[in-house]
Write a protein that holds these residues in place. Structure first.
Motif, PDB file in Angstrom:
ATOM      1  N   HIS A   1      43.116  52.616  35.376  1.00 38.28           N
ATOM      2  CA  HIS A   1      43.907  53.799  35.704  1.00 38.28           C
ATOM      3  C   HIS A   1      44.174  53.865  37.205  1.00 38.28           C
ATOM      4  O   HIS A   1      43.533  53.179  37.997  1.00 38.28           O
ATOM      5  CB  HIS A   1      43.167  55.073  35.266  1.00 38.28           C
ATOM      6  CG  HIS A   1      42.705  55.053  33.847  1.00 38.28           C
ATOM      7  ND1 HIS A   1      43.525  55.372  32.791  1.00 38.28           N
ATOM      8  CD2 HIS A   1      41.499  54.736  33.301  1.00 38.28           C
ATOM      9  CE1 HIS A   1      42.856  55.264  31.660  1.00 38.28           C
ATOM     10  NE2 HIS A   1      41.623  54.880  31.940  1.00 38.28           N
ATOM     11  N   GLY A   2      45.111  54.731  37.566  1.00 40.36           N
ATOM     12  CA  GLY A   2      45.381  54.986  38.980  1.00 40.36           C
ATOM     13  C   GLY A   2      45.973  53.780  39.683  1.00 40.36           C
ATOM     14  O   GLY A   2      46.980  53.220  39.262  1.00 40.36           O
ATOM     15  N   ILE A   3      45.334  53.370  40.755  1.00 43.00           N
ATOM     16  CA  ILE A   3      45.751  52.179  41.497  1.00 43.00           C
ATOM     17  C   ILE A   3      44.927  51.000  40.995  1.00 43.00           C
ATOM     18  O   ILE A   3      43.696  51.019  41.058  1.00 43.00           O
ATOM     19  CB  ILE A   3      45.547  52.363  43.008  1.00 43.00           C
ATOM     20  CG1 ILE A   3      46.378  53.541  43.517  1.00 43.00           C
ATOM     21  CG2 ILE A   3      45.922  51.090  43.760  1.00 43.00           C
ATOM     22  CD1 ILE A   3      46.159  53.851  44.990  1.00 43.00           C
ATOM     23  N   ALA A   4      45.607  50.001  40.482  1.00 40.34           N
ATOM     24  CA  ALA A   4      44.921  48.807  39.971  1.00 40.34           C
ATOM     25  C   ALA A   4      45.361  47.597  40.786  1.00 40.34           C
ATOM     26  O   ALA A   4      46.559  47.363  40.968  1.00 40.34           O
ATOM     27  CB  ALA A   4      45.239  48.596  38.496  1.00 40.34           C
ATOM     28  N   GLU A   5      44.394  46.863  41.277  1.00 38.45           N
ATOM     29  CA  GLU A   5      44.684  45.639  42.018  1.00 38.45           C
ATOM     30  C   GLU A   5      44.553  44.443  41.080  1.00 38.45           C
ATOM     31  O   GLU A   5      43.679  44.429  40.206  1.00 38.45           O
ATOM     32  CB  GLU A   5      43.705  45.481  43.183  1.00 38.45           C
ATOM     33  CG  GLU A   5      43.677  46.664  44.131  1.00 38.45           C
ATOM     34  CD  GLU A   5      42.548  46.560  45.145  1.00 38.45           C
ATOM     35  OE1 GLU A   5      42.070  45.428  45.370  1.00 38.45           O
ATOM     36  OE2 GLU A   5      42.140  47.594  45.689  1.00 38.45           O
ATOM     37  N   ALA A   6      45.403  43.466  41.264  1.00 39.82           N
ATOM     38  CA  ALA A   6      45.334  42.250  40.450  1.00 39.82           C
ATOM     39  C   ALA A   6      45.546  41.043  41.350  1.00 39.82           C
ATOM     40  O   ALA A   6      46.389  41.062  42.252  1.00 39.82           O
ATOM     41  CB  ALA A   6      46.376  42.274  39.336  1.00 39.82           C
ATOM     42  N   ASP A   7      44.780  40.027  41.099  1.00 45.11           N
ATOM     43  CA  ASP A   7      44.929  38.785  41.850  1.00 45.11           C
ATOM     44  C   ASP A   7      44.315  37.670  41.020  1.00 45.11           C
ATOM     45  O   ASP A   7      43.479  37.919  40.142  1.00 45.11           O
ATOM     46  CB  ASP A   7      44.238  38.886  43.207  1.00 45.11           C
ATOM     47  CG  ASP A   7      44.724  37.815  44.183  1.00 45.11           C
ATOM     48  OD1 ASP A   7      45.698  37.104  43.842  1.00 45.11           O
ATOM     49  OD2 ASP A   7      44.134  37.683  45.270  1.00 45.11           O
TER      50      ASP A   7
ATOM     51  N   VAL B   1      42.091  38.532  37.665  1.00 43.65           N
ATOM     52  CA  VAL B   1      41.159  39.657  37.740  1.00 43.65           C
ATOM     53  C   VAL B   1      41.943  40.908  38.098  1.00 43.65           C
ATOM     54  O   VAL B   1      42.720  40.910  39.058  1.00 43.65           O
ATOM     55  CB  VAL B   1      40.057  39.410  38.791  1.00 43.65           C
ATOM     56  CG1 VAL B   1      39.120  40.616  38.868  1.00 43.65           C
ATOM     57  CG2 VAL B   1      39.264  38.159  38.452  1.00 43.65           C
ATOM     58  N   ALA B   2      41.770  41.960  37.305  1.00 50.11           N
ATOM     59  CA  ALA B   2      42.393  43.258  37.573  1.00 50.11           C
ATOM     60  C   ALA B   2      41.279  44.285  37.750  1.00 50.11           C
ATOM     61  O   ALA B   2      40.342  44.337  36.945  1.00 50.11           O
ATOM     62  CB  ALA B   2      43.317  43.661  36.429  1.00 50.11           C
ATOM     63  N   ARG B   3      41.406  45.097  38.794  1.00 50.73           N
ATOM     64  CA  ARG B   3      40.319  46.026  39.137  1.00 50.73           C
ATOM     65  C   ARG B   3      40.921  47.310  39.699  1.00 50.73           C
ATOM     66  O   ARG B   3      41.770  47.263  40.599  1.00 50.73           O
ATOM     67  CB  ARG B   3      39.405  45.360  40.168  1.00 50.73           C
ATOM     68  CG  ARG B   3      38.173  46.154  40.593  1.00 50.73           C
ATOM     69  CD  ARG B   3      37.358  45.311  41.565  1.00 50.73           C
ATOM     70  NE  ARG B   3      36.231  46.024  42.130  1.00 50.73           N
ATOM     71  CZ  ARG B   3      35.009  46.034  41.615  1.00 50.73           C
ATOM     72  NH1 ARG B   3      34.755  45.364  40.510  1.00 50.73           N
ATOM     73  NH2 ARG B   3      34.025  46.696  42.204  1.00 50.73           N
ATOM     74  N   ASP B   4      40.498  48.455  39.157  1.00 55.83           N
ATOM     75  CA  ASP B   4      41.013  49.710  39.697  1.00 55.83           C
ATOM     76  C   ASP B   4      40.065  50.250  40.764  1.00 55.83           C
ATOM     77  O   ASP B   4      39.010  49.669  41.037  1.00 55.83           O
ATOM     78  CB  ASP B   4      41.301  50.727  38.588  1.00 55.83           C
ATOM     79  CG  ASP B   4      40.045  51.222  37.873  1.00 55.83           C
ATOM     80  OD1 ASP B   4      38.941  51.095  38.437  1.00 55.83           O
ATOM     81  OD2 ASP B   4      40.170  51.744  36.748  1.00 55.83           O
ATOM     82  N   ARG B   5      40.425  51.373  41.361  1.00 59.05           N
ATOM     83  CA  ARG B   5      39.666  51.870  42.504  1.00 59.05           C
ATOM     84  C   ARG B   5      38.340  52.517  42.106  1.00 59.05           C
ATOM     85  O   ARG B   5      37.546  52.864  42.975  1.00 59.05           O
ATOM     86  CB  ARG B   5      40.528  52.860  43.296  1.00 59.05           C
ATOM     87  CG  ARG B   5      41.744  52.191  43.950  1.00 59.05           C
ATOM     88  CD  ARG B   5      41.323  51.150  44.974  1.00 59.05           C
ATOM     89  NE  ARG B   5      42.402  50.294  45.410  1.00 59.05           N
ATOM     90  CZ  ARG B   5      43.283  50.616  46.355  1.00 59.05           C
ATOM     91  NH1 ARG B   5      43.234  51.787  46.939  1.00 59.05           N
ATOM     92  NH2 ARG B   5      44.224  49.754  46.699  1.00 59.05           N
ATOM     93  N   THR B   6      38.104  52.698  40.814  1.00 56.39           N
ATOM     94  CA  THR B   6      36.795  53.191  40.376  1.00 56.39           C
ATOM     95  C   THR B   6      35.819  52.044  40.136  1.00 56.39           C
ATOM     96  O   THR B   6      34.669  52.275  39.765  1.00 56.39           O
ATOM     97  CB  THR B   6      36.925  54.022  39.086  1.00 56.39           C
ATOM     98  OG1 THR B   6      37.368  53.181  38.014  1.00 56.39           O
ATOM     99  CG2 THR B   6      37.907  55.166  39.277  1.00 56.39           C
ATOM    100  N   GLY B   7      36.286  50.802  40.309  1.00 56.91           N
ATOM    101  CA  GLY B   7      35.422  49.646  40.118  1.00 56.91           C
ATOM    102  C   GLY B   7      35.499  49.026  38.741  1.00 56.91           C
ATOM    103  O   GLY B   7      34.865  47.995  38.490  1.00 56.91           O
ATOM    104  N   GLN B   8      36.267  49.630  37.824  1.00 53.77           N
ATOM    105  CA  GLN B   8      36.410  49.049  36.492  1.00 53.77           C
ATOM    106  C   GLN B   8      37.185  47.737  36.601  1.00 53.77           C
ATOM    107  O   GLN B   8      38.231  47.677  37.254  1.00 53.77           O
ATOM    108  CB  GLN B   8      37.133  50.014  35.558  1.00 53.77           C
ATOM    109  CG  GLN B   8      36.411  51.338  35.372  1.00 53.77           C
ATOM    110  CD  GLN B   8      35.008  51.146  34.823  1.00 53.77           C
ATOM    111  OE1 GLN B   8      34.813  50.552  33.770  1.00 53.77           O
ATOM    112  NE2 GLN B   8      34.020  51.638  35.557  1.00 53.77           N
TER     113      GLN B   8
END
Length: 322
Positions: A144-150, A189-196
């Motif tokens: 959710h929210g802002i999700a980073e992917a790399d 790897v995809a990771r949101d700002r809550t650490g999920q």
């Protein structure tokens, strides 16, 4: 033992190594360790007792075998126990399961675990992947929210294979081709700002938008802001999927644009790479297990051997997998 000698004896425990403490605990537990493991397995099974063959919940007790309660299904007549149909079925040495779960939480290598538990290294290796079969699935359902992917790339490995499809490398070796090629396995790897965090092994070679379409849409909200580097595949995927996208041009030296950056996911990459070095290369076919193992350690939801043993049977903290 006189009280004075007892105090001296207890004071020496502080100087014991971790391996010596585990051996002491195993010695003190004795047969109780098997009772503890069996009781835990039985408690998980009782919550969802059903026949693995016909899925009926109408069953009667049918004696004991190998320390476990057996059941007989009334409709189909099949017999089963708490481990039937689970990754731990037919495994022996139940007295060592909790100690082995502790080895997994300590990221022990196969040989280290085998020495600590006094079992063969093949047994330790088999247990590793049996324990991780379901435990690795303790993942968030959505970002959710802002999700980073790399993406990151690891050298393709046929470690342990009896029939190699290429000449063997020595000591891990290096790719024969420079840059990204079919010798590299891609992990997104995809990771949101809550650490999920979620990760996907997409295959060999460079990342494509088709691979992103296959893995990301089910696990990210439509209103998520996807932040990535400048890879064209992310831009094309986001446009076709109707997802808000922000690209950070790392090659130009731009590491963040306000709240848009990929530092969280890159930090996870760094921890993952450093942790994988412990094993001196892992077979590509087992990568999903190792990624799940790393998430177990990083998320911190599973902190005790008992919780990990439950997870191997599909029961997670605040989450149950049917």
């Amino acid at each position: 033992m006189p009280p004075a000698e007892w105090k001296t004896f207890i004071a020496q425990f502080a100087a014991l190594s971790r391996r010596q403490r585990l051996a002491s605990v195993a010695l003190l537990r004795g047969a109780g360790s098997q009772n503890a493991a069996v009781a835990l397995v039985e408690s998980v099974a009782r919550q969802r007792l059903h026949c693995p063959a016909c899925h009926s919940s109408h069953a009667h007790r049918h004696g004991h075998a190998h320390g476990l309660q057996r059941y007989r299904c009334v409709p189909c007549g099949r017999t089963f126990n708490a481990l039937t149909g689970t990754p731990l079925a037919r495994l022996r040495h139940k007295t060592l399961w909790l100690a082995y779960a502790d080895c997994l939480l300590a990221s022990a290598s196969v040989r280290q675990a085998a020495r600590q538990l006094n079992v063969h290294r093949n047994t330790a290796f088999r247990w590793r992947h049996r324990f991780l079969t379901l435990a690795r699935t303790d993942r968030p359902h959505c970002l959710h929210g802002i999700a980073e992917a790399d993406e990151l790339y690891v050298l393709e490995s046929e470690k342990g294979s009896r029939h190699l499809t290429r000449p063997a490398r020595r000591r891990g070796g290096h790719a024969r081709q420079r840059g990204i090629s079919s010798e590299q396995v891609c992990i997104v790897v995809a990771r949101d700002r809550t650490g999920q965090t979620l990760d996907f092994v997409t295959g060999k070679g460079a990342l494509t938008k088709a691979q992103l379409h296959a893995c990301l849409p089910p696990v990210i909200d439509k209103d998520v802001l996807l932040v990535t580097d400048g890879h064209a595949a992310y831009r094309a995927f986001a446009a076709e999927a109707g997802i808000s996208h922000r690209a950070v041009n790392l090659r130009a030296g731009i590491h963040e644009q306000g709240a848009a950056h990929v530092q969280n996911v890159n930090a996870y990459h760094s921890r993952l790479r450093g942790w994988l070095r412990i094993f001196h290369g892992v077979a590509s076919r087992y990568l999903p297990n190792y990624l799940g193992w790393r998430w177990i350690l990083d998320a911190g939801r599973i902190r005790s051997p008992e919780t990990l043993l439950k997870a191997t049977l599909g029961e997670f903290p605040h989450l149950t997998v049917a």
